[in-house]
Design an enzyme around this catalytic site. Structure first.
Site, PDB file in Angstrom:
ATOM      1  CE1 TYR A  98      -4.024   2.358   0.696  1.00 32.69           C
ATOM      2  CE2 TYR A  98      -2.445   3.345   2.269  1.00 32.69           C
ATOM      3  CZ  TYR A  98      -3.735   3.156   1.727  1.00 32.69           C
ATOM      4  OH  TYR A  98      -4.849   4.037   1.775  1.00 32.69           O
ATOM      5  CE  LYS A 158      -4.218   4.744  -1.184  1.00 30.86           C
ATOM      6  NZ  LYS A 158      -4.752   5.350  -1.927  1.00 30.86           N
TER       7      LYS A 158
END
Length: 257
Positions: A169, A173
């Site tokens: 993740y 990002k």
């Protein structure tokens, strides 16, 4: 519809996307274009919004688009035209790329390749293709200052890296942050306001999943309502000078990359 302020929100059936959709339905002369993943999500969003009395001249359109794999811009606009009626919504003012997938918050040394590929597909590539799809409509914004908001995370911060593992993740990002800055830099002539917006550690399914992975005892500290209120305040006030090309929190603070 031409006079309405038009918002496009991806991932609108739960969490922050749902909170943003509900809040915007309370604004007069607003058109909300909300995307969801599947038929079940369509039903959920309809159920969640049926009890809301939309403000004067405010309308909601729901689009079914699954961004777990990046959708080509042509398919996005085809779905948009089918849902709204070709020509009925002739511009967009604010695009909020909120849809994302969360994967196990493993240390980098243990991240699986399939999770990394899937995270970039859903969290990074999909957001860029959504922008590519709606950029022609954003350029028609009567405000002459269209906005794209990449909903990101402090887990994508490299300068002040979080002390907890961020699995696949975090890198996805960090790449999304790059895209926000690049869109700001490359579309100055078009007046684009491009913001990487961190909503806080929020009491959503994703936030709670991270808390579980980290062994955090209790709820994430930020409620959905407080996050949404802060996010909309940042979005409403954002200009090329104050927030565009920056990594901003829901409280308006600017973070390092």
């Amino acid at each position: 519809m031409a006079a309405n302020t038009v918002y496009v929100i991806t991932g609108a059936n739960r969490g922050l996307g749902l909170g943003l959709t509900k809040a915007l339905l309370g604004r007069p002369s607003t058109t909300v274009i909300a995307t969801v993943r599947n038929g079940e999500a369509v039903a959920t969003l309809q159920s969640e919004t049926d009890s809301i009395t939309a403000a004067n001249k405010t309308t909601l359109y729901i689009l079914k688009l699954d961004f777990s794999s990046a959708v080509p811009p042509e398919k996005i606009i085809e779905t948009f035209n089918a849902a709204t009626g070709a020509g009925d919504v002739s511009h967009a003012d604010v695009l909020i790329c909120n849809a994302a997938s969360v994967f196990p918050m493993a240390p980098s040394a243990a991240v699986k390749a399939e999770h990394l590929r899937a995270a970039f597909e859903a969290n990074t590539i999909a957001s860029l293709l959504v922008f590519q799809a709606f950029w022609p409509l954003l350029q028609k914004s009567p405000s002459r200052a269209p906005k794209v908001v990449m909903v990101t995370s402090s887990l994508g911060c490299i300068t002040n890296m979080e002390r907890v593992p961020a699995g696949a993740y975090g890198p996805s990002k960090a790449a999304l942050n790059y895209l926000a800055k690049s869109l700001h830099t490359q579309h100055e002539a078009g007046g684009l306001i491009a913001v990487a917006l961190h909503p806080g550690w929020v009491q959503t399914r994703a936030g709670q999943s991270a808390a579980k992975d980290w062994g955090f005892p209790g709820e994430p500290p930020v409620s959905v309502d407080d996050s949404v209120k802060g996010m909309l305040d940042v979005i409403d006030k954002a200009t090329r000078e104050t927030a565009s090309g920056k990594f901003v929190t829901q409280t308006g603070d600017v973070m390092p990359w």
